[in-house]
Scaffold this motif. Sequence first.
Motif, PDB file in Angstrom:
ATOM      1  N   GLY A 158      44.525  44.537  36.974  1.00  0.00           N
ATOM      2  CA  GLY A 158      43.092  44.512  37.231  1.00  0.00           C
ATOM      3  C   GLY A 158      42.781  44.562  38.715  1.00  0.00           C
ATOM      4  O   GLY A 158      41.902  45.306  39.163  1.00  0.00           O
ATOM      5  N   ALA A 159      43.524  43.776  39.495  1.00  0.00           N
ATOM      6  CA  ALA A 159      43.265  43.727  40.936  1.00  0.00           C
ATOM      7  C   ALA A 159      43.592  45.055  41.611  1.00  0.00           C
ATOM      8  O   ALA A 159      42.814  45.567  42.427  1.00  0.00           O
ATOM      9  CB  ALA A 159      44.078  42.593  41.566  1.00  0.00           C
ATOM     10  N   ALA A 174      41.167  47.864  40.706  1.00  0.00           N
ATOM     11  CA  ALA A 174      39.925  47.741  41.466  1.00  0.00           C
ATOM     12  C   ALA A 174      40.127  48.091  42.936  1.00  0.00           C
ATOM     13  O   ALA A 174      39.251  48.680  43.574  1.00  0.00           O
ATOM     14  CB  ALA A 174      39.377  46.318  41.343  1.00  0.00           C
ATOM     15  N   SER A 180      38.556  44.138  37.658  1.00  0.00           N
ATOM     16  CA  SER A 180      39.151  42.870  38.084  1.00  0.00           C
ATOM     17  C   SER A 180      38.763  41.741  37.136  1.00  0.00           C
ATOM     18  O   SER A 180      39.578  40.861  36.838  1.00  0.00           O
ATOM     19  CB  SER A 180      38.714  42.529  39.506  1.00  0.00           C
ATOM     20  OG  SER A 180      37.308  42.458  39.601  1.00  0.00           O
ATOM     21  N   GLY A 238      40.814  42.110  34.045  1.00  0.00           N
ATOM     22  CA  GLY A 238      42.176  41.716  34.366  1.00  0.00           C
ATOM     23  C   GLY A 238      42.350  40.210  34.312  1.00  0.00           C
ATOM     24  O   GLY A 238      43.357  39.703  33.817  1.00  0.00           O
TER      25      GLY A 238
END
Length: 416
Positions: A167-168, A171, A261, A264
């Motif tokens: 997710g991080a 993004a 994010s 995630g």
Amino acid sequence: MTTEQLTAPPAASWATRTYRVQTAATVVSGLGNAAAPIATAFAVLAGGGGTAEVGYVTGARLLPTVLFLLLGGALADRLPRHRVMVAANGFNALTQALLAALVLSGHAGLWALLVLSAAGGIGQAFYGPASQGVIMASIAPEHSTRAFSLYRMAQNAAQIGGAALGGALTAAVGPGWVLAIDALGFAVAAALRLLIPAEEAGSGHGGTGILTELREGWREFIGRQWLWAIVVQFGIVTACVEAAETVYGPVVAEQRLGGASAWGLAMAAFGLGMVLTGIPMTAWRPRRILLAGNWGVFLFACPALALALHLSLPLIATAMFASGAGVTLFGVNWMIALQQEIPPALLSRVSAYDSLGSICLTPLGTVLAGPAATALTLDGALWTCALTTFLLAALALLAPEVRTLARTEPTPTEAP
């Protein structure tokens, strides 16, 4: 403290080399693989796709898995299982690397996402049954509770790290780099699995034809009520859960939670629930293993319910945590039941029938997720997923063998 805890030998004596290598390789590939669905979903959205397109790409990966699972199971019981896993991991490394290159170069049209997702599904069809057979055959039954719990804890810890990282990174730098990490993870996992001793991996024994061996596996599968009853349940439940968490979840996150994010973090909470539940599972030894495991299936409905109620991200993450706890509660007891009841020579074939039945409707569920959201509204589709999951968890308890299948080894302090 259980009798097993008091008398068990040091870890080195029960954790075989195969068990240790398989666990390590699972963690390595799991880190990238947990992030890949998030990256793929947002690659579709970044390319202008919507809910329907996300569902199509997800379904494209699952459909070939369904079609090739039985062949994968038969080969895993005929050939050295670690060799089957190495070949499958290598194939997945190549397909994910190509997909990453296309996404990074800006040439990943919908057709490319569909084709390469389908290729990844083929690799999974050959890997899954072999993996199940290897890990179950590597541990003596008296150590299965601890071993399978620790294996799932390691597997699920990778889910946490992979989902949060996916997710991080999605993004921050885009989905292409996440897919590249997944490709690297598959390559490293393949190299690690070459270290598994052939004598511990399950060597080929097939002297009869593939169809004959598949019939043997089918007879073993259909002759056990507890087995086919749970698999029928999971055929529908998995479709509902997959639609909610891989199609509707990213869409809701994009619309009102903050994007990749946020989803995630929700997926990381799911992984955290799986890992932390593994700690008490190493010591808890319920007598009725499937009755205990099926209570976890009720928790699978929590994420869809939270999304349908428009709860905040912290509460959605809590629901994902509960669902993850349910996965471990069910999964450990299910592995114990399979190891206890299924002859070792048939483990991969029975696991293939198990996996086939459990995911056979999932491609249809993900493909229809978009049209269902249009017909019922997104909230209506989520309510349908949640209520269907809860109802099927209750219906499985009507099967007598699900309620009564008991652990066979002596467990003086087990729960009633």
